[in-house]
Design a protein around this motif. Structure first.
Motif, PDB file in Angstrom:
ATOM      1  N   PHE A   1       0.654  -1.179  -0.119  1.00 22.60           N
ATOM      2  CA  PHE A   1      -0.010  -0.154  -0.019  1.00 22.60           C
ATOM      3  C   PHE A   1       0.884   1.156  -0.020  1.00 22.60           C
ATOM      4  CE2 PHE A   1      -2.875   3.289   1.414  1.00 22.60           C
ATOM      5  CZ  PHE A   1      -4.077   3.189   0.899  1.00 22.60           C
ATOM      6  N   LYS A   2       0.636   2.022  -1.129  1.00 23.92           N
ATOM      7  CA  LYS A   2       1.493   3.396  -1.260  1.00 23.92           C
ATOM      8  C   LYS A   2       1.010   4.496  -0.759  1.00 23.92           C
ATOM      9  CE  LYS A   2       1.781   1.751  -5.432  1.00 23.92           C
ATOM     10  NZ  LYS A   2       1.983   1.482  -6.792  1.00 23.92           N
ATOM     11  N   LEU A   3       1.329   5.239   0.458  1.00 25.30           N
ATOM     12  CA  LEU A   3       0.619   6.235   0.888  1.00 25.30           C
ATOM     13  C   LEU A   3       1.714   7.620   0.965  1.00 25.30           C
ATOM     14  CD1 LEU A   3      -1.720   7.267   2.892  1.00 25.30           C
ATOM     15  CD2 LEU A   3      -0.070   6.816   4.646  1.00 25.30           C
ATOM     16  N   GLY A   4       0.975   8.649   0.414  1.00 26.26           N
ATOM     17  CA  GLY A   4       1.744   9.724   0.451  1.00 26.26           C
ATOM     18  C   GLY A   4       1.294  10.703   1.410  1.00 26.26           C
ATOM     19  N   ILE A   5       2.183  11.655   1.900  1.00 25.62           N
ATOM     20  CA  ILE A   5       1.889  12.691   3.161  1.00 25.62           C
ATOM     21  C   ILE A   5       2.525  13.889   2.828  1.00 25.62           C
ATOM     22  CG2 ILE A   5       1.872  13.052   5.438  1.00 25.62           C
ATOM     23  CD1 ILE A   5       2.039  10.177   6.158  1.00 25.62           C
ATOM     24  N   ILE A   6       1.807  15.014   2.811  1.00 25.69           N
ATOM     25  CA  ILE A   6       2.422  16.283   2.599  1.00 25.69           C
ATOM     26  C   ILE A   6       3.284  16.691   3.952  1.00 25.69           C
ATOM     27  CG2 ILE A   6       0.566  17.186   1.119  1.00 25.69           C
ATOM     28  CD1 ILE A   6      -0.407  18.686   3.605  1.00 25.69           C
ATOM     29  N   PRO A   7       4.560  17.300   3.439  1.00 22.90           N
ATOM     30  CA  PRO A   7       5.491  17.784   4.586  1.00 22.90           C
ATOM     31  C   PRO A   7       4.733  18.423   5.652  1.00 22.90           C
ATOM     32  CG  PRO A   7       6.288  18.316   2.335  1.00 22.90           C
ATOM     33  CD  PRO A   7       4.797  17.988   2.039  1.00 22.90           C
ATOM     34  N   THR A   8       3.967  19.134   5.550  1.00 27.85           N
ATOM     35  CA  THR A   8       3.401  20.142   7.091  1.00 27.85           C
ATOM     36  C   THR A   8       2.787  19.034   7.918  1.00 27.85           C
ATOM     37  OG1 THR A   8       1.761  20.701   5.713  1.00 27.85           O
ATOM     38  CG2 THR A   8       3.654  22.214   5.868  1.00 27.85           C
ATOM     39  N   ILE A   9       2.462  17.684   7.414  1.00 26.99           N
ATOM     40  CA  ILE A   9       1.683  16.696   8.219  1.00 26.99           C
ATOM     41  C   ILE A   9       2.454  15.642   8.585  1.00 26.99           C
ATOM     42  CG2 ILE A   9      -0.298  15.108   7.834  1.00 26.99           C
ATOM     43  CD1 ILE A   9      -1.839  17.251   6.325  1.00 26.99           C
ATOM     44  N   MET A  10       3.427  15.227   7.750  1.00 28.74           N
ATOM     45  CA  MET A  10       4.229  14.184   7.858  1.00 28.74           C
ATOM     46  C   MET A  10       4.804  14.177   9.236  1.00 28.74           C
ATOM     47  SD  MET A  10       5.636  11.268   5.985  1.00 28.74           S
ATOM     48  CE  MET A  10       7.102  10.924   4.969  1.00 28.74           C
ATOM     49  N   PRO A  11       5.606  15.050   9.906  1.00 28.53           N
ATOM     50  CA  PRO A  11       6.317  14.922  11.328  1.00 28.53           C
ATOM     51  C   PRO A  11       5.482  14.823  12.349  1.00 28.53           C
ATOM     52  CG  PRO A  11       6.781  17.126  10.129  1.00 28.53           C
ATOM     53  CD  PRO A  11       5.967  16.454   9.127  1.00 28.53           C
ATOM     54  N   THR A  12       4.403  15.513  12.331  1.00 32.58           N
ATOM     55  CA  THR A  12       3.628  15.183  13.379  1.00 32.58           C
ATOM     56  C   THR A  12       2.657  14.065  13.385  1.00 32.58           C
ATOM     57  OG1 THR A  12       1.958  17.127  12.410  1.00 32.58           O
ATOM     58  CG2 THR A  12       3.568  17.755  13.917  1.00 32.58           C
ATOM     59  N   LEU A  13       1.711  13.835  12.366  1.00 32.32           N
ATOM     60  CA  LEU A  13       0.951  12.912  12.468  1.00 32.32           C
ATOM     61  C   LEU A  13       1.474  11.407  12.335  1.00 32.32           C
ATOM     62  CD1 LEU A  13      -2.145  12.128  12.214  1.00 32.32           C
ATOM     63  CD2 LEU A  13      -2.032  12.194   9.835  1.00 32.32           C
ATOM     64  N   LEU A  14       2.522  11.338  11.388  1.00 31.48           N
ATOM     65  CA  LEU A  14       3.074   9.891  11.250  1.00 31.48           C
ATOM     66  C   LEU A  14       3.436   9.180  12.565  1.00 31.48           C
ATOM     67  CD1 LEU A  14       3.514   7.914   8.967  1.00 31.48           C
ATOM     68  CD2 LEU A  14       5.810   8.552   8.695  1.00 31.48           C
ATOM     69  N   PRO A  15       4.226   9.983  13.625  1.00 33.78           N
ATOM     70  CA  PRO A  15       4.513   9.331  14.879  1.00 33.78           C
ATOM     71  C   PRO A  15       3.196   8.794  15.566  1.00 33.78           C
ATOM     72  CG  PRO A  15       5.862  11.112  14.303  1.00 33.78           C
ATOM     73  CD  PRO A  15       4.905  11.187  13.388  1.00 33.78           C
ATOM     74  N   MET A  16       2.211   9.568  15.352  1.00 33.37           N
ATOM     75  CA  MET A  16       0.926   9.424  16.349  1.00 33.37           C
ATOM     76  C   MET A  16       0.130   8.050  15.957  1.00 33.37           C
ATOM     77  SD  MET A  16      -0.368  13.196  16.501  1.00 33.37           S
ATOM     78  CE  MET A  16      -1.921  12.624  17.454  1.00 33.37           C
ATOM     79  N   PHE A  17       0.544   7.550  14.484  1.00 30.84           N
ATOM     80  CA  PHE A  17      -0.369   6.437  14.511  1.00 30.84           C
ATOM     81  C   PHE A  17       0.274   5.117  13.591  1.00 30.84           C
ATOM     82  CE2 PHE A  17      -0.173   8.365   9.923  1.00 30.84           C
ATOM     83  CZ  PHE A  17      -0.293   7.264   9.294  1.00 30.84           C
ATOM     84  N   LEU A  18       1.633   5.415  13.210  1.00 28.88           N
ATOM     85  CA  LEU A  18       2.442   4.570  12.256  1.00 28.88           C
ATOM     86  C   LEU A  18       2.976   3.217  13.187  1.00 28.88           C
ATOM     87  CD1 LEU A  18       3.469   3.668   9.823  1.00 28.88           C
ATOM     88  CD2 LEU A  18       5.847   4.783  10.436  1.00 28.88           C
ATOM     89  N   LYS A  19       3.147   3.339  14.453  1.00 29.29           N
ATOM     90  CA  LYS A  19       3.448   2.242  15.247  1.00 29.29           C
ATOM     91  C   LYS A  19       2.034   1.242  15.469  1.00 29.29           C
ATOM     92  CE  LYS A  19       5.886   0.535  19.225  1.00 29.29           C
ATOM     93  NZ  LYS A  19       6.726   1.096  20.437  1.00 29.29           N
ATOM     94  N   SER A  20       1.172   1.937  15.811  1.00 23.61           N
ATOM     95  CA  SER A  20      -0.105   1.264  16.335  1.00 23.61           C
ATOM     96  C   SER A  20      -0.676   0.457  15.163  1.00 23.61           C
ATOM     97  CB  SER A  20      -1.254   2.179  17.119  1.00 23.61           C
ATOM     98  OG  SER A  20      -1.413   3.091  16.419  1.00 23.61           O
ATOM     99  N   PHE A  21      -0.612   1.325  14.060  1.00 25.08           N
ATOM    100  CA  PHE A  21      -1.357   0.679  12.548  1.00 25.08           C
ATOM    101  C   PHE A  21      -0.492  -0.568  12.263  1.00 25.08           C
ATOM    102  CE2 PHE A  21      -1.499   0.159   8.139  1.00 25.08           C
ATOM    103  CZ  PHE A  21      -2.786   0.179   7.743  1.00 25.08           C
ATOM    104  N   ALA A  22       0.686  -0.337  12.297  1.00 18.20           N
ATOM    105  CA  ALA A  22       1.533  -1.587  11.787  1.00 18.20           C
ATOM    106  C   ALA A  22       1.411  -2.852  12.902  1.00 18.20           C
ATOM    107  CB  ALA A  22       3.255  -1.276  12.155  1.00 18.20           C
TER     108      ALA A  22
END
Length: 312
Positions: free
Chosen positions: A93-114
Motif C-alpha cells: 500500500f503506497k501512501l503519500g503525505i504532505i510535508p507539513t503533516i508528515m512529522p507530526t501525524l506519522l509518529p502518532m499512528f504508524l506504530k499502532s497501525f503496523a
C-alpha cells in the motif's frame, strides 16, 4: 497481451528509464525490454520514443498508457474483491503525505497501525500536494493524507480532523500583548512563511487576502520548515502561523509565544484522499479508523473555519 506487460509499460512511463523500471518491477532489464517490444509488435505501434533521454511516450503511447492503467486497476480490483470477502487486510500500500503533516501525524499512528495490521506493507512517501494529485490520478499512490478541499473530480476526500492555525508571536511584537488573535490582526508583510510549494503557505495567503487587499506576494523571509520559522521569529524578524499539532513540540520556554485565535478559529481540513476507483478500500478504511482514533485525543477543537489550501 498480458497484465504483466502492461505493468512493465506503466513502470517505464513512470521512471522514463528501462533499467530503473526493471529494478522497480524486480525483473532483469532485458526481460522487461523484450516484453514491451513484444507488446509493441503485437499492437504494431511504438509506445516509447527510445531516441529521447529520458525516454518519452509517443502520442499513441500516451493513450496506451492511460488504457493500460485502467486495465491494471481493474485486474487489481478482482484481488480486492477476494481480500474483502475473506476479511484480509494486507499487501502493498503506497501512501503519500504532505510535508507539513508528515512529522507530526506519522509518529502518532504508524506504530499502532503496523502492530494492528502486520500484513500491510506500507510504503510512505513525502510529497507536496501537486505531486500527490498526479500520482493518485496515475495510479502510483493508493492514497494520501493532505489538506483539503482540493476540488479534484477524480479524487475522493475523507476528512480525518480539523487543525486550527496558531500564531507564534515573540516578545516585543506588536501583537504580543493580545490574549486572542483575530484574522484582521494579520499583516501578510509581517508573517514568516514556508517556501513556495507548501499548501499551508497558500492557506495563510488566502487567510490574509480574506481581510486585506494583498497586492504583492514578495516576502522577506521564507523557509522549508516550521522549526526555522520559529527560530527566525525568536530573532525578532516577524511572527509566523503554525498548525496546531506542531505547537505541541514547541520548546516549553517558548510556549508563552503561542497565541490562539478567537472562535471560529481558522483551520485546515486534513483528509485521507484516494482515487474514485476505490481500490484497496479495506486498507483505506483501516487507515482512516486508526488515524481518527489517535487524533481525537490530540485535537478537541470544533468551532473552526476551514481555509482553502489551494492558491486563489
Amino acid at each position: 497481451m498480458t497484465i504483466t506487460q502492461l505493468k512493465y509499460v506503466l513502470a517505464v512511463a513512470e521512471h522514463q528509464n528501462f533499467t530503473k523500471a526493471a529494478e522497480k518491477t524486480f525483473v532483469t532489464q532485458p526481460t522487461l525490454s523484450m516484453q514491451i517490444q513484444k507488446l509493441e509488435d503485437e499492437l504494431e505501434i511504438q509506445i516509447f520514443d527510445r531516441t529521447k533521454k529520458p525516454i518519452e511516450l509517443t502520442s499513441v503511447g500516451e493513450k496506451i498508457v492511460e488504457q493500460a492503467r485502467n486495465i491494471v486497476n481493474e485486474s487489481e480490483r478482482m484481488q480486492d474483491v477476494v481480500d474483502q470477502e475473506k476479511g484480509f487486510i494486507g499487501g502493498a500500500f503506497k501512501l503519500g503525505i504532505i510535508p507539513t503533516i508528515m512529522p507530526t501525524l506519522l509518529p502518532m499512528f504508524l506504530k499502532s497501525f503496523a502492530n494492528r495490521y502486520p500484513k500491510v506493507n506500507l510504503k510512505i512517501e513525502e510529497l507536496n500536494t501537486d505531486e500527490i494529485i498526479v500520482k493518485i490520478n496515475e495510479g502510483y499512490l493508493d492514497a494520501a493524507i493532505a489538506a483539503t478541499p482540493l476540488g479534484q473530480d477524480k479524487i475522493k476526500e475523507r476528512p480525518l480532523y480539523y487543525e486550527p492555525f496558531v500564531g507564534y508571536i515573540p516578545e516585543n511584537h506588536r501583537l504580543a500583548l493580545k490574549d486572542k488573535l483575530e484574522v484582521g490582526d494579520l499583516d501578510i508583510d509581517d508573517i514568516l512563511l514556508l517556501e513556495d510549494g507548501h499548501c499551508f503557505r497558500d492557506g495563510i495567503i488566502n487567510l490574509c487576502k480574506a481581510t486585506k487587499n494583498v497586492t504583492s506576494e514578495k516576502f522577506q523571509l521564507e523557509s522549508g520548515s516550521f522549526e526555522t520559522l520559529v527560530k527566525l521569529a525568536n530573532e525578532g524578524l516577524g511572527m509566523t502561523l503554525l498548525p496546531y499539532l506542531h505547537t505541541l513540540d514547541v520548546d516549553s520556554a517558548f510556549k508563552k509565544n503561542l497565541k490562539y485565535f478567537k472562535e471560529p478559529s481558522p483551520a485546515r481540513e486534513v483528509s485521507l484522499i484516494y482515487s474514485k476507483s476505490e481500490l484497496k478500500m479495506q486498507i483505506i478504511n483501516a487507515l482512516h479508523d486508526s488515524i481518527s482514533g489517535v487524533i481525537r485525543g490530540a485535537i478537541a477543537f470544533q468551532d473552526v473555519k476551514i481555509i482553502s489550501p489551494t492558491k486563489k
